[in-house]
Design a protein around this motif. Structure first.
Motif, PDB file in Angstrom:
ATOM      1  N   UNK A 110      38.304  -9.887  53.213  1.00 38.27           N
ATOM      2  CA  UNK A 110      39.661  -9.410  52.909  1.00 38.27           C
ATOM      3  C   UNK A 110      40.060  -9.632  51.449  1.00 38.27           C
ATOM      4  N   UNK A 111      39.517 -10.662  50.814  1.00 36.52           N
ATOM      5  CA  UNK A 111      39.874 -10.987  49.429  1.00 36.52           C
ATOM      6  C   UNK A 111      38.596 -11.302  48.648  1.00 36.52           C
ATOM      7  N   UNK A 112      37.753 -10.307  48.419  1.00 34.47           N
ATOM      8  CA  UNK A 112      36.441 -10.584  47.815  1.00 34.47           C
ATOM      9  C   UNK A 112      36.507 -11.218  46.427  1.00 34.47           C
ATOM     10  N   UNK A 113      37.438 -10.789  45.604  1.00 34.98           N
ATOM     11  CA  UNK A 113      37.496 -11.317  44.237  1.00 34.98           C
ATOM     12  C   UNK A 113      38.008 -12.759  44.220  1.00 34.98           C
ATOM     13  N   UNK A 114      38.996 -13.036  45.041  1.00 36.70           N
ATOM     14  CA  UNK A 114      39.474 -14.413  45.114  1.00 36.70           C
ATOM     15  C   UNK A 114      38.384 -15.313  45.693  1.00 36.70           C
ATOM     16  N   UNK A 115      37.689 -14.823  46.710  1.00 36.32           N
ATOM     17  CA  UNK A 115      36.660 -15.638  47.357  1.00 36.32           C
ATOM     18  C   UNK A 115      35.543 -16.015  46.387  1.00 36.32           C
ATOM     19  N   UNK A 116      35.115 -15.058  45.565  1.00 32.82           N
ATOM     20  CA  UNK A 116      34.019 -15.376  44.650  1.00 32.82           C
ATOM     21  C   UNK A 116      34.470 -16.296  43.519  1.00 32.82           C
ATOM     22  N   UNK A 117      35.757 -16.218  43.176  1.00 33.08           N
ATOM     23  CA  UNK A 117      36.271 -17.030  42.060  1.00 33.08           C
ATOM     24  C   UNK A 117      36.881 -18.347  42.522  1.00 33.08           C
ATOM     25  N   UNK A 118      36.981 -18.548  43.819  1.00 33.01           N
ATOM     26  CA  UNK A 118      37.711 -19.699  44.353  1.00 33.01           C
ATOM     27  C   UNK A 118      37.277 -21.044  43.773  1.00 33.01           C
ATOM     28  N   UNK A 119      35.976 -21.352  43.678  1.00 36.95           N
ATOM     29  CA  UNK A 119      35.601 -22.664  43.121  1.00 36.95           C
ATOM     30  C   UNK A 119      36.080 -22.860  41.685  1.00 36.95           C
ATOM     31  N   UNK A 162      39.847 -20.797  51.046  1.00 31.13           N
ATOM     32  CA  UNK A 162      39.477 -20.469  52.420  1.00 31.13           C
ATOM     33  C   UNK A 162      39.643 -19.001  52.754  1.00 31.13           C
ATOM     34  N   UNK A 163      40.061 -18.211  51.784  1.00 30.49           N
ATOM     35  CA  UNK A 163      40.222 -16.775  52.047  1.00 30.49           C
ATOM     36  C   UNK A 163      38.854 -16.123  52.232  1.00 30.49           C
TER      37      UNK A 163
END
Length: 236
Positions: free
Chosen positions: A195-204, A190-191
């Motif tokens: 604010x957290x582009x790398x985590x957001x793209x890798x989240x799934x 949910x980031x």
């Protein structure tokens, strides 16, 4: 002064326990594994073992000098369980991968015991057999002795380190395990990308992978490095 340990063949001649069981190192280790599974490391005591085996706790010291020696025997038993039925194929990479996965699996199948034993050096028969097998696979493949020892060291420590890490997670209460796993979906997924582009793209991908063991991937990376080194050696 520690008590002398009675040889196995002499123990077998002794009278059975009240329930008719003739004690052996194997039976004591099996009972210890059950206690660890049911009560954790704090539940492994001579008193509880005596109750589980229907014998006086002092009887256990005819087989092991103390609880620490029993701990070493438990670790050695897990290695023996891992190698049971394994035979080298002559394909060094496949053989090392099989040994690593077997050892890791044997430890995580007994997470409470793994927490006690992964950091120990037993010097007992199964551990010696495993070390001899790994060293032989590497030397037979053509690794020079210094590289053999370097790869062996990394291979064994990596395997046991991941076993300890994964066992610690599995030893948690189920509610804690579920809560930890849920963080990858409830927090990381949910980031916002702002604010957290790398985590957001890798989240799934993170939510799928981070709830599994990274050991097979790390093992393959180690073997890739070892294979590249062996190729250099063969190329002269």
């Amino acid at each position: 002064m520690p008590k002398a340990v009675v040889p196995e063949e002499r123990r077998r001649r002794r009278r059975p326990t009240k329930s008719g069981t003739v004690l052996s190192e194997r039976l004591i280790v099996e009972a210890a594994l059950r206690l660890l599974r049911e009560h954790g490391s704090t539940g492994l005591t001579a008193r509880r073992l005596g109750l589980a085996l229907d014998c006086d706790p002092s009887t256990l010291y005819r087989y092991f000098r103390g609880m620490d020696e029993l701990t070493l025997a438990i670790g050695d038993a897990l290695i023996g369980e891992a190698l049971r039925g394994w035979e080298p194929t002559g394909e060094w990479r496949a053989d090392l991968r099989a040994v690593g996965l077997r050892i890791h699996a044997a430890y995580v199948a007994h997470p409470q015991a793994a927490q006690l034993t992964t950091s120990r050096v037993t010097g007992r028969p199964n551990e010696l057999a495993a070390d001899e097998a790994v060293l032989d696979v590497l030397r037979t493949a053509g690794f020079p002795l210094p590289d053999t020892v370097r790869v062996y060291h990394a291979f064994i420590d990596q395997t046991l380190a991941f076993a300890a890490l994964d066992a610690a997670s599995l030893a948690l209460p189920r509610a804690s395990q579920r809560a930890d796993d849920a963080v990858w979906r409830s927090t990381y997924a949910r980031l916002p990308a702002a604010t957290h582009p790398r985590i957001a793209e890798a989240a799934p991908l993170l939510s799928a992978r981070m709830v599994t063991s990274a050991y097979p991937t790390a093992l393959d990376m180690l073997l890739d490095s070892a294979a590249a080194r062996l190729a250099d050696v063969r190329a002269g």
